[in-house]
Scaffold this motif. Structure first.
Motif, short mmCIF file in Angstrom:
data_model
loop_
_atom_site.label_atom_id
_atom_site.label_comp_id
_atom_site.label_asym_id
_atom_site.label_seq_id
_atom_site.Cartn_x
_atom_site.Cartn_y
_atom_site.Cartn_z
N ARG A 265 -28.27 -67.22 6.22
CA ARG A 265 -27.61 -66.26 7.10
C ARG A 265 -26.49 -65.58 6.33
O ARG A 265 -25.84 -66.21 5.49
N PRO A 266 -26.24 -64.32 6.61
CA PRO A 266 -25.14 -63.64 5.92
C PRO A 266 -23.80 -64.27 6.31
O PRO A 266 -23.64 -64.77 7.43
N LYS A 267 -22.88 -64.23 5.38
CA LYS A 267 -21.56 -64.78 5.62
C LYS A 267 -20.84 -63.91 6.66
O LYS A 267 -20.81 -62.69 6.53
N PRO A 268 -20.29 -64.53 7.71
CA PRO A 268 -19.61 -63.72 8.73
C PRO A 268 -18.36 -63.06 8.14
O PRO A 268 -17.73 -63.59 7.22
N THR A 269 -18.02 -61.92 8.68
CA THR A 269 -16.82 -61.23 8.20
C THR A 269 -15.59 -62.01 8.64
O THR A 269 -15.57 -62.60 9.72
#
Length: 72
Positions: free
Chosen positions: A5-9
């Protein structure tokens, strides 16, 4: 291999807090001011806590921070 999963901002906490503060209703600010004013008169709180409450009250607008439904 499964996709990650993409790293959350990351949140900009000071900016977010300032935005939340700007959106507070008049009654909420008044409730905060009432709590800090009560702290000033409480003999069981420390001087450091009372100094903090004085500063917060000043930042909230002093006596103008208190909301009254009668003053509409």
């Amino acid at each position: 291999m499964p996709e990650l999963r993409p790293k959350p901002t990351q949140r900009d906490i000071p900016n977010d807090a300032a935005q939340e503060s700007a959106n507070q209703a008049t009654e909420e600010i008044s409730n905060q001011a009432r709590g800090h004013k009560a702290n000033l008169g409480n003999p069981n709180t420390s001087e450091a806590s009372k100094e903090n409450s004085k500063q917060v009250l000043k930042d909230l607008g002093g006596e103008n921070a208190f909301y009254s439904k009668d003053s509409k």
